[in-house]
Design a protein around this motif. Structure first.
Motif, short mmCIF file in Angstrom:
data_model
loop_
_atom_site.label_atom_id
_atom_site.label_comp_id
_atom_site.label_asym_id
_atom_site.label_seq_id
_atom_site.Cartn_x
_atom_site.Cartn_y
_atom_site.Cartn_z
N ASP A 92 0.84 -1.20 0.00
CA ASP A 92 0.00 0.00 0.00
C ASP A 92 0.88 1.24 0.00
N LEU A 93 0.35 2.32 -0.55
CA LEU A 93 0.91 3.65 -0.32
C LEU A 93 -0.25 4.55 0.07
N VAL A 94 -0.28 4.94 1.33
CA VAL A 94 -1.39 5.72 1.88
C VAL A 94 -0.83 6.83 2.77
N ASP A 95 -1.73 7.52 3.46
CA ASP A 95 -1.36 8.58 4.40
C ASP A 95 -0.60 9.72 3.73
N GLN A 96 -0.87 9.95 2.45
CA GLN A 96 -0.29 11.07 1.72
C GLN A 96 -1.39 11.96 1.15
N GLY A 97 -2.58 11.89 1.76
CA GLY A 97 -3.67 12.73 1.31
C GLY A 97 -4.17 12.35 -0.07
N SER A 98 -4.74 13.32 -0.76
CA SER A 98 -5.35 13.03 -2.05
C SER A 98 -4.33 12.83 -3.16
N ILE A 99 -3.03 13.07 -2.90
CA ILE A 99 -2.02 12.77 -3.92
C ILE A 99 -1.40 11.39 -3.69
N SER A 100 -1.97 10.60 -2.79
CA SER A 100 -1.43 9.26 -2.54
C SER A 100 -1.28 8.44 -3.82
N PRO A 101 -2.29 8.37 -4.70
CA PRO A 101 -2.11 7.57 -5.93
C PRO A 101 -0.99 8.08 -6.83
N ALA A 102 -0.83 9.39 -6.94
CA ALA A 102 0.24 9.93 -7.78
C ALA A 102 1.61 9.54 -7.21
N LEU A 103 1.75 9.60 -5.89
CA LEU A 103 3.01 9.18 -5.27
C LEU A 103 3.19 7.67 -5.39
N ALA A 104 2.08 6.93 -5.32
CA ALA A 104 2.15 5.48 -5.52
C ALA A 104 2.62 5.15 -6.93
N LEU A 105 2.22 5.97 -7.91
CA LEU A 105 2.69 5.77 -9.28
C LEU A 105 4.19 5.97 -9.36
N LEU A 106 4.71 6.95 -8.63
CA LEU A 106 6.16 7.17 -8.59
C LEU A 106 6.87 5.93 -8.05
N VAL A 107 6.37 5.39 -6.94
CA VAL A 107 6.98 4.21 -6.33
C VAL A 107 6.87 3.01 -7.27
#
Length: 291
Positions: free
Chosen positions: A109-124
């Motif tokens: 999971d990548l969470v706890d980054q607010g509404s940009i969580s999916p964009a940061l998950a895409l980076l990862v």
């Protein structure tokens, strides 16, 4: 750098539901405890607002629409979300997907980054794929639902619709190449990196992009856009600007990645996401290619 391409992108808006039902006592107690630990009081009325979808409801609806191919032969699955799950039946969302779709891949999971969580998950996800074997794709799946437990008087700026999205990324050339994902914390947004004109110049230099071929998609209501407009004015931008809908959502990324397939070959698009609750931001830079 290894090329990564959008193999498929999906975005679904689930229908609103008016048949509210009381959440189970265990969920109410859990949320009340969480709020009490934070020094606030849970507004139990927030538990009967919105659509009351679970993450399983949302993911299953998307899987039913896309078919089994979305989950086939994955090397990694990343799940991400912004709002908390409503009264779930399962203790962990990611393992449920593993079980239902019989996956044998890595997942996190990548969470706890607010509404940009999916964009940061895409980076990862992109970094993970570039470092691993070339024969399997990665899948990012995100969900958000509108029943958000909140404290009394909080007025939480949650999403207005329950949505879900997924993007499958791989190394086989396809219509949209993901060049980079840039993460900007609040200090960066307030500093030089928060100047979109500087970011545009840096991207154009790094990827040899003619500004005339670049489109920046940004929300008018964000700090990044207002800073740019205030400093330079709408007539000084070196590239084309398209405005995103002024909505509170973490899944717009998937709708726009799907729309990139309509961009003329050779065109570049920078999709700018700013967190609903902070100044943190993420930018996804893509290039339209001929497979």
């Amino acid at each position: 750098m290894t090329g990564l391409y959008v193999q498929a992108a999906h975005h679904a808006v689930l229908p609103t539901r008016d048949d509210r039902h009381p959440p189970r006592p265990r969920f109410v107690e859990y949320q009340a405890d969480l709020h009490r630990m934070a020094g606030v009081v849970l507004d139990e009325a927030t538990l009967t607002r919105g659509d009351q979808y679970t993450f399983v409801d949302l993911a299953d609806a998307l899987a039913d629409r896309t078919g089994p191919g979305l989950f086939r032969d994955l090397g990694v699955l990343v799940t991400s979300y912004w709002t908390p799950e409503f009264d779930p039946d399962v203790s962990a969302f990611g393992p449920y997907l593993h079980h239902r779709h019989r996956l044998d891949c890595t997942s996190f999971d990548l969470v706890d980054q607010g509404s940009i969580s999916p964009a940061l998950a895409l980076l990862v996800l992109c970094d993970f794929l570039r470092a691993g074997p070339a024969d399997r794709d990665g899948l990012l799946l995100s969900v958000e639902q509108t029943t958000v437990p909140a404290p009394v008087g909080a007025h939480f700026p949650g999403p207005s619709r329950s949505t879900t999205g997924a993007v499958r990324i791989g190394r086989r050339p396809a219509g949209t190449e993901i060049l980079t994902v840039t993460a900007l914390g609040e200090p960066a947004v307030l500093g030089d990196d928060g100047d979109l004109s500087r970011l545009v110049a840096r991207w154009c230099a790094e990827y040899d992009v003619d500004p005339a071929e670049l489109t920046v998609r940004v929300n008018r209501a964000t700090f990044l856009y207002r800073r740019w407009a205030y400093a330079y004015g709408p007539d000084s931008w070196p590239c084309r600007v398209e405005f995103l809908p002024p909505e509170r959502t973490c899944t717009g990324l998937f709708r726009w990645l799907g729309a990139e397939s309509t961009t003329p070959a050779g065109g570049y698009v920078a999709y700018v996401e700013e967190d609903v609750e902070s100044l943190s931001a993420a930018v996804v830079l893509t290039r339209a290619v001929t497979p």
